[in-house]
Design an enzyme around this catalytic site. Structure first.
Site, mmCIF file in Angstrom:
data_model
loop_
_atom_site.group_PDB
_atom_site.id
_atom_site.type_symbol
_atom_site.label_atom_id
_atom_site.label_comp_id
_atom_site.label_asym_id
_atom_site.label_seq_id
_atom_site.Cartn_x
_atom_site.Cartn_y
_atom_site.Cartn_z
ATOM 1 N N GLY A 136 25.959 3.373 -28.724
ATOM 2 C CA GLY A 136 25.160 2.147 -28.596
ATOM 3 C C GLY A 136 25.732 1.179 -27.577
ATOM 4 O O GLY A 136 24.986 0.449 -26.909
ATOM 5 N N GLN B 160 25.633 8.164 -22.639
ATOM 6 C CA GLN B 160 25.469 8.804 -23.951
ATOM 7 C C GLN B 160 26.792 8.825 -24.719
ATOM 8 O O GLN B 160 26.837 8.566 -25.911
ATOM 9 C CB GLN B 160 24.938 10.235 -23.755
ATOM 10 C CG GLN B 160 24.561 10.953 -25.035
ATOM 11 C CD GLN B 160 23.310 10.368 -25.704
ATOM 12 O OE1 GLN B 160 22.556 9.616 -25.079
ATOM 13 N NE2 GLN B 160 23.120 10.678 -26.977
ATOM 14 N N GLU C 278 21.322 4.476 6.579
ATOM 15 C CA GLU C 278 21.026 3.888 5.264
ATOM 16 C C GLU C 278 21.209 4.943 4.164
ATOM 17 O O GLU C 278 21.754 4.666 3.090
ATOM 18 C CB GLU C 278 19.595 3.338 5.222
ATOM 19 C CG GLU C 278 19.263 2.696 3.880
ATOM 20 C CD GLU C 278 17.906 2.010 3.842
ATOM 21 O OE1 GLU C 278 17.057 2.289 4.716
ATOM 22 O OE2 GLU C 278 17.685 1.206 2.912
ATOM 23 N N PHE D 237 9.138 -5.333 -1.926
ATOM 24 C CA PHE D 237 10.439 -4.770 -2.317
ATOM 25 C C PHE D 237 11.539 -5.115 -1.309
ATOM 26 O O PHE D 237 12.462 -4.325 -1.114
ATOM 27 C CB PHE D 237 10.374 -3.233 -2.426
ATOM 28 C CG PHE D 237 9.504 -2.713 -3.517
ATOM 29 C CD1 PHE D 237 9.682 -3.116 -4.829
ATOM 30 C CD2 PHE D 237 8.502 -1.784 -3.244
ATOM 31 C CE1 PHE D 237 8.887 -2.609 -5.851
ATOM 32 C CE2 PHE D 237 7.700 -1.269 -4.258
ATOM 33 C CZ PHE D 237 7.889 -1.683 -5.561
ATOM 34 N N THR E 175 14.755 -6.336 -0.059
ATOM 35 C CA THR E 175 16.081 -6.766 -0.502
ATOM 36 C C THR E 175 16.530 -7.953 0.353
ATOM 37 O O THR E 175 16.376 -7.904 1.585
ATOM 38 C CB THR E 175 17.073 -5.592 -0.337
ATOM 39 O OG1 THR E 175 16.592 -4.504 -1.116
ATOM 40 C CG2 THR E 175 18.477 -5.974 -0.789
ATOM 41 N N GLY F 134 0.802 -1.231 0.000
ATOM 42 C CA GLY F 134 0.000 0.000 0.000
ATOM 43 C C GLY F 134 0.829 1.272 0.000
ATOM 44 O O GLY F 134 0.275 2.362 -0.157
HETATM 45 C C1 LIG Z 1 15.225 -2.444 -5.612
HETATM 46 C C2 LIG Z 1 14.506 -1.987 -4.387
HETATM 47 C C3 LIG Z 1 14.923 -2.451 -3.140
HETATM 48 C C4 LIG Z 1 14.227 -2.071 -1.996
HETATM 49 N N1 LIG Z 1 14.588 -2.613 -0.780
HETATM 50 C C5 LIG Z 1 13.800 -2.395 0.293
HETATM 51 C C6 LIG Z 1 14.024 -3.103 1.515
HETATM 52 O O1 LIG Z 1 14.974 -3.888 1.652
HETATM 53 N N2 LIG Z 1 13.159 -2.899 2.548
HETATM 54 C C7 LIG Z 1 12.109 -2.044 2.456
HETATM 55 O O2 LIG Z 1 11.377 -1.911 3.423
HETATM 56 N N3 LIG Z 1 11.866 -1.364 1.309
HETATM 57 C C8 LIG Z 1 12.667 -1.523 0.225
HETATM 58 N N4 LIG Z 1 12.423 -0.858 -0.945
HETATM 59 C C9 LIG Z 1 11.246 0.001 -1.025
HETATM 60 C C10 LIG Z 1 11.571 1.484 -1.157
HETATM 61 O O3 LIG Z 1 12.100 1.970 0.032
HETATM 62 C C11 LIG Z 1 10.260 2.167 -1.592
HETATM 63 O O4 LIG Z 1 10.026 1.777 -2.926
HETATM 64 C C12 LIG Z 1 10.323 3.662 -1.457
HETATM 65 O O5 LIG Z 1 10.389 4.040 -0.104
HETATM 66 C C13 LIG Z 1 9.097 4.335 -2.095
HETATM 67 O O6 LIG Z 1 7.907 3.759 -1.667
HETATM 68 P P1 LIG Z 1 6.828 3.311 -2.775
HETATM 69 O O7 LIG Z 1 7.530 2.465 -3.769
HETATM 70 O O8 LIG Z 1 5.667 2.731 -2.073
HETATM 71 O O9 LIG Z 1 6.435 4.661 -3.508
HETATM 72 P P2 LIG Z 1 5.269 5.663 -3.093
HETATM 73 O O10 LIG Z 1 5.368 5.963 -1.660
HETATM 74 O O11 LIG Z 1 3.990 5.141 -3.638
HETATM 75 O O12 LIG Z 1 5.691 6.958 -3.926
HETATM 76 C C14 LIG Z 1 5.427 7.106 -5.336
HETATM 77 C C15 LIG Z 1 5.948 8.474 -5.778
HETATM 78 O O13 LIG Z 1 5.253 9.494 -5.051
HETATM 79 C C16 LIG Z 1 6.195 10.332 -4.424
HETATM 80 N N5 LIG Z 1 5.672 10.784 -3.134
HETATM 81 C C17 LIG Z 1 5.221 10.027 -2.120
HETATM 82 N N6 LIG Z 1 4.832 10.792 -1.107
HETATM 83 C C18 LIG Z 1 5.041 12.077 -1.503
HETATM 84 C C19 LIG Z 1 4.829 13.341 -0.903
HETATM 85 N N7 LIG Z 1 4.342 13.448 0.333
HETATM 86 N N8 LIG Z 1 5.157 14.447 -1.609
HETATM 87 C C20 LIG Z 1 5.659 14.367 -2.859
HETATM 88 N N9 LIG Z 1 5.872 13.205 -3.478
HETATM 89 C C21 LIG Z 1 5.566 12.061 -2.808
HETATM 90 C C22 LIG Z 1 7.432 9.484 -4.203
HETATM 91 O O14 LIG Z 1 8.573 10.281 -4.011
HETATM 92 C C23 LIG Z 1 7.442 8.690 -5.494
HETATM 93 O O15 LIG Z 1 8.020 9.461 -6.510
HETATM 94 C C24 LIG Z 1 13.132 -1.184 -2.106
HETATM 95 C C25 LIG Z 1 12.737 -0.700 -3.359
HETATM 96 C C26 LIG Z 1 13.405 -1.097 -4.493
HETATM 97 C C27 LIG Z 1 12.930 -0.589 -5.826
#
Ligand SMILES: Cc1cc2nc3c(=O)[nH]c(=O)nc-3n(C[C@H](O)[C@H](O)[C@H](O)COP(=O)(O)OP(=O)(O)OC[C@H]3O[C@@H](n4cnc5c(N)ncnc54)[C@H](O)[C@@H]3O)c2cc1C
Length: 381
Positions: free
Chosen positions: A344, A340, A246, A160, A162, A133
């Protein structure tokens, strides 16, 4: 990369350790790295080898099996991983993000039982904060832990994560008092072989391909109350402490990735010929490289100073957010220009720039997105 402003944070002992790390990566990681990328995960044996070589306990105290060094030793490993384009195994998550949290917030008994196994690589750790969520608004997390005698019963889902597929334990953020928002969060050390734990698919990513990334599901998972990390409902303070480190870890890696890509691009453009001259000979190339050189030269002392301040325990969450924002945006600019200039070949996976570009892109997203970093910084203006 030759710096006009010399780096001064490392002593000879750190540089000796750097050599050990680099030799280990060249001998035991790089030759098989493609296989791990294809498999989408890293084998247990390399974690055990990293434990033997001393990579996983650099700053864990000797009392708990570590080497009792400071964050500079962690930074050396992070830098060498970044320099050689090694995004997995996620040793930085395991040893330089999770282990320090355990060291700061666990009881002596918990530390004695858990940390030596992390230092040796016998146990692999993950941290579970993000939920399907949402990840940015951590205080709204829904996974809950309800007290039941000497145990807690955990229900919820994370995504997500890791190391989520290969990990033995996860440091899990839960709500123990859902009515209290950030003040109702508690952390648990959860054995991932417990009944009720399920691991979803290994998420296919555009980079960090040898790193496994999991969905985790918890259905009536019974965890001893003795596995609570930190005090009841004090998880937010733990997270704020851990996330600052972190963010610095991500900044350290981003900075070195930018430097390595810059070096590789100088070398490549001086070799590649077109229109009867090298790509380096074009004024456009030289101007781009001059911009990058300035970017990197300006960023490096800031990140080094943050590392130094962190060793002294003086990096605030605000400064860690600035370090992450600065280094990850800088790296993305540099990497995109470097790619860039490779033409390629920059888009071909065997070229280090392609992998670096894809691997580093997530640095602006995880450990709190860069938009969240701006909130943290702006709060103090
Ligand atoms: C490869 C990878 C490894 C990861 N490893 C871990 C892990 O080990 N443990 C763990 O717990 N998580 C992990 N994560 C999760 C990562 O920390 C989250 O993806 C990140 O915190 C963003 O949360 P979300 O993906 O739910 O994006 P969302 O919270 O849905 O955000 C979507 C977009 O909205 C923007 N946004 C959100 N709130 C606001 C606001 N108030 N104002 C302006 N913009 C906003 C965000 O910046 C983003 O651009 C990992 C993610 C990836 C891709």
């Amino acid at each position: 990369m030759k710096f006009g402003i010399p780096r001064t944070i490392y002593a000879e002992e750190h540089e000796i350790f750097r050599d050990t790390v680099a030799r280990f990566l060249k001998a035991e990681v790089l030759p098989v790295y493609n296989e791990w990328e294809d498999a989408g995960r890293t084998p247990r044996e390399i974690w055990l080898r990293a434990g033997e070589v001393g990579l996983l306990g650099t700053s864990t105290s000797e009392e708990y099996g570590g080497f009792g060094g400071d964050f500079l030793f962690d930074a050396i490993v992070i830098e060498e991983l970044g320099r050689y384009g090694v995004s997995a195994p996620a040793w930085d998550m395991h040893a330089y993000i999770i282990a320090p949290i355990l060291q700061s917030f666990c009881s002596n008994e918990q530390k004695r039982n858990w940390l030596p196994k992390m230092v040796s690589g016998e146990w692999i750790a993950a941290i579970g904060l993000t939920e399907p969520g949402g990840g940015s608004d951590l205080k709204e997390l829904k996974t809950n832990a309800k007290e039941d005698g000497d145990d807690y019963i955990i229900n919820g889902a994370k995504t997500f994560i890791t190391n989520g597929h290969i990990a033995d334990h996860v440091l899990l953020a839960t709500k123990t008092d859902p009515s209290q928002g950030a003040r109702g969060i508690s952390m648990f050390w959860v054995d991932l072989s417990s009944p009720g734990v399920a691991r979803g698919k290994n998420l296919k990513k555009i980079g960090n391909k040898a790193q496994d990334t999991a969905e985790l599901f918890f259905e009536n998972v019974r965890v001893p109350a003795a596995n609570m990390v930190g005090a009841l409902n004090q998880g937010w303070a733990l997270l704020m402490h851990g996330l600052a480190q972190e963010r610095l870890v991500v900044a350290v890696r981003s900075m070195v990735i930018a430097e390595a890509a810059f070096d590789q691009t100088i070398e490549y453009t001086k070799e590649r010929k077109t229109f009867g001259q090298t790509v380096f000979d074009f004024q456009n190339t030289q101007f781009k490289l001059a911009e990058m050189s300035t970017d990197v030269e300006a960023g490096r002392p800031f990140i080094d100073r943050c590392i130094e301040l962190h060793v002294a325990g003086e990096v605030t969450p605000d400064l860690a957010a600035k370090a992450k924002l600065c280094a990850t945006e800088l790296a993305d600019r540099v990497l995109d220009d470097c790619l860039q200039l490779h033409g390629g070949y920059g888009y071909v996976w065997e070229f280090p720039i392609a992998r670096a570009w894809a691997d580093a892109r997530v640095h602006r997203i995880y450990a709190g997105t860069n938009e969240v970093m701006k909130y943290i910084i702006a709060k103090n203006l």
